[in-house]
Design a protein around this motif. Structure first.
Motif, short mmCIF file in Angstrom:
data_model
loop_
_atom_site.label_atom_id
_atom_site.label_comp_id
_atom_site.label_asym_id
_atom_site.label_seq_id
_atom_site.Cartn_x
_atom_site.Cartn_y
_atom_site.Cartn_z
N LEU A 172 -2.69 -3.28 1.39
CA LEU A 172 -2.33 -2.96 2.04
C LEU A 172 -1.66 -4.21 3.25
O LEU A 172 -0.29 -4.19 3.72
CB LEU A 172 -2.79 -1.74 3.21
CG LEU A 172 -1.83 -0.83 3.56
CD1 LEU A 172 -0.42 -0.82 3.38
CD2 LEU A 172 -3.13 0.21 4.11
N PHE B 178 1.62 -5.66 4.55
CA PHE B 178 2.05 -6.17 5.83
C PHE B 178 2.58 -7.36 5.87
O PHE B 178 3.81 -7.72 6.84
CB PHE B 178 1.04 -5.80 6.49
CG PHE B 178 1.07 -4.08 7.81
CD1 PHE B 178 1.65 -3.36 7.77
CD2 PHE B 178 -0.26 -3.40 6.98
CE1 PHE B 178 2.01 -2.67 8.26
CE2 PHE B 178 0.14 -2.20 7.34
CZ PHE B 178 1.41 -1.04 8.22
N LEU C 202 4.90 2.93 6.23
CA LEU C 202 4.77 1.02 5.63
C LEU C 202 6.59 0.62 5.42
O LEU C 202 6.97 -0.79 6.33
CB LEU C 202 4.08 0.85 4.76
CG LEU C 202 4.15 -1.58 4.42
CD1 LEU C 202 3.30 -2.03 5.68
CD2 LEU C 202 3.61 -1.34 3.38
N TYR D 218 7.56 -0.56 9.09
CA TYR D 218 7.55 -1.56 9.78
C TYR D 218 8.56 -2.25 9.94
O TYR D 218 8.36 -3.08 11.34
CB TYR D 218 6.26 -2.70 9.05
CG TYR D 218 5.48 -3.42 9.75
CD1 TYR D 218 5.22 -2.70 11.10
CD2 TYR D 218 4.86 -5.17 9.64
CE1 TYR D 218 4.44 -3.69 11.78
CE2 TYR D 218 4.26 -5.37 10.85
CZ TYR D 218 4.05 -4.53 11.92
OH TYR D 218 3.42 -5.27 12.69
#
Length: 583
Positions: A339, A343, A396, A399
């Motif tokens: 994860l 990012f 996500l 983002y």
């Protein structure tokens, strides 16, 4: 095949344009002008002779033979109808020059085909344009693109012309210009060309490839003969609409030409220009971010380059989309290390776009491109798809959109662009399955995209527990992106405080509880130890000072009363007090 050939060898292909490229713009053919003028002569000679009028309309040559001397031709007709140059100009103006009304209706002005041809000339793809048309639409389109072309409309001008290889663009008007008496249009006039024309055509057909559009090859015997007799080094292409006749098909066979599936000149040249433009972009080296920003600054103030600006920035959005689609949606296992890596990958893919947005919003002084910045955020919102897989990947996907929103709004606060700030928060919308669309201020709420618990377990923090994890992560990721724009870390943090405070203000007053919208966001601005005795935060103080200087503007419209009083600030402050944490 043609686009690739023209792209690989700029300037090697010439164009041969017939009446088909101009009739769609409302320009009559040369023979059409002759027929109209003969009908007018018949009406003027004897207004009451219906039989004469009918003959003039059905068989202009027969009428001419019965009522005038010599062969019917453009020159003899104009000599009869308008012997002086000024009279000719007035007589022919209606056929070739647009009135104000016609211009408004888009008639007798350069059409999409003329514009596309001019674009090809501007980029150097085409340097020689042969035309059988009398009008000046090609010249007007070239002028509009800033292309200075030498125009040759008389055979006796060939001797003094700049050589084709030395001229930027040459327009050769084989049948002349509508203002000239020796313009060719009758069958006899088109049977032979002057020697200067014949020699020039032989040079063009020998040294250049040829793209034909709007010319049938049926009547211009001299031009057909020139094509048949010249040795060819490069291929010939002819659009399918104008090459349907027996003469054109015979020429295609004899010259081993290629028939292109284009029903109109507009389709042919617009598609051709688009294909060559795409090949240009493919051949360009990868733009560095610095080069892209320099290009963006050049595009911003020029309305003509709006499309270039759009394509430049959206190409970076496409890179982000590729990164989002690369997330392992089908994986059944997702570790915290995985994860954290995702990012990092998304931030790296989004950073070139963020730097363009920072420069773009900062230099968009008049707000002329607000629609573009909003559209970019909308496209980033739309990247989020539903799928079956690790649930942590669902938020996500948003983002990059949150990073873009924060970046643009940091600059909006810096530049006092309140309208852009609120437009970015309210105009873009996105809907999850089974829900109504929600505005960006709710969809991109920090708590929705960055869950506290998820952020805190990321390995990058080495177990440190931040008081406001989503806020800290955004600041941590964006500070490096803003390093060139805001060298002072203190200035960056102050602007981030202001963005979080004002975003929460919008969320607090525009929230619709029945739709499940989130409360105003928290953030590190809430934990500012410099808050006043009355509980107001420094970000609130700066916001109030901003309103005093610039007026309440869009901010007042968010409250029920339409004004901003202490009670509104107290209401918002009461929510923020619940978030105070000093770690």
């Amino acid at each position: 095949m043609l686009a690739m050939a023209m792209h690989a060898q700029p300037g090697v292909y010439a164009l041969l344009l017939g009446s088909g490229i101009s009739t769609s713009a409302g320009i009559p053919t040369g023979w059409g002008v002759v027929k109209s003028l003969v009908s007018k002569l018949a009406a003027a000679e004897d207004p009451d002779d219906a039989q004469s009028h009918a003959l003039a309309a059905s068989d202009p040559e027969a009428w001419w033979s019965a009522h005038a001397d010599g062969e019917l031709g453009y020159s003899s007709l104009l000599a009869e109808a308008a012997p002086s140059a000024s009279t000719r100009q007035g007589l022919l103006r209606e056929y070739f020059v647009a009135t104000d009304r016609e211009r408004e209706e888009g008639n007798k002005v350069p059409g999409p085909a003329h514009t596309a041809v001019a674009e090809l000339a501007k980029r150097g793809t085409v340097r020689v344009i042969l035309t059988t048309n009398f009008d000046r639409l090609i010249e007007q389109a070239l002028d509009a693109e800033g292309v200075q072309a030498q125009v040759i409309s008389r055979a006796d001008a060939v001797k003094g012309m700049t050589p084709l290889t030395h001229a930027a663009v040459t327009v050769i008007k084989l049948h002349g210009d509508y203002t000239e008496l020796d313009t060719r249009n009758t069958l006899d006039e088109l049977t032979t060309y002057p020697k200067e024309w014949t020699e020039l055509l032989r040079q063009v057909f020998t040294e250049f490839g040829l793209v034909i559009s709007g010319w049938s090859g049926e009547w211009d015997k001299a031009l057909v003969a020139a094509l048949e007799s010249a040795p060819r080094r490069y291929p010939l292409y002819w659009d399918s609409r104008s090459s349907n006749g027996p003469g054109a098909r015979q020429l295609l066979t004899a010259l081993h030409g290629h028939r292109m599936p284009a029903e109109t000149a507009e389709q042919l040249f617009s598609d051709l220009a688009g294909s060559i433009d795409a090949l240009d972009r493919l051949a360009e080296p990868q733009l560095t971010t610095a080069m892209a920003i320099a290009r963006l600054k050049r595009y911003l103030p020029n309305p003509v380059l709006r499309i270039d600006l759009h394509d430049l920035v959206m190409s970076k959005v496409d890179d982000v989309a590729t990164a989002v689609r690369s997330l392992p949606f089908r994986s059944n296992v997702l570790t915290v290390d995985d994860l954290d890596g995702h990012f990092t990958e998304l931030l790296a893919a989004t950073t070139p776009l963020l730097r363009l947005l920072i420069a773009g919003v900062y230099h968009d002084d008049e707000g002329a491109h607000t629609r573009l910045w909003v559209d970019i955020l909308q496209r980033l919102l739309d990247l989020r798809q539903t799928f079956t897989g690790p649930t942590a990947l669902l938020p996500l996907q948003h983002y990059p959109a949150l990073l873009a929103l924060q970046s643009m709004n940091i600059v909006a606060v810096e530049r006092s662009r309140d309208g852009l700030f609120t437009e970015l928060l309210t105009a873009p919308r996105w809907a999850d399955i089974g829900r109504d669309p929600s505005p960006a201020f709710d969809v991109l709420h920090m708590g929705q995209v960055l869950d506290d618990g998820t952020v805190l377990v990321l390995p990058r923090w080495n177990g440190h527990r931040w008081s406001y994890p989503p806020s800290h992560m955004l600041r941590n990721d964006l500070e490096a992106v803003f390093a060139d724009h805001l060298p002072s870390g203190e200035q960056f943090r102050r602007l981030m405080d202001d963005v979080e405070y004002r975003t929460g203000f919008v969320q607090h007053f525009l929230r619709v509880p029945d739709l499940g919208m989130w409360h105003a966001n928290s953030g590190e601005f809430v934990g500012d130890r410099n808050q006043r005795r009355d509980g107001s935060l420094p970000a609130e103080t700066r916001f109030r000072e901003h309103i005093e200087r610039h007026g309440k503007g869009v901010w007042g419209t968010m409250t029920a009363t339409g004004i901003l009083t202490d009670s509104e600030f107290d209401s918002y402050r009461a929510v923020l007090k619940q978030y105070v944490r000093f770690g």
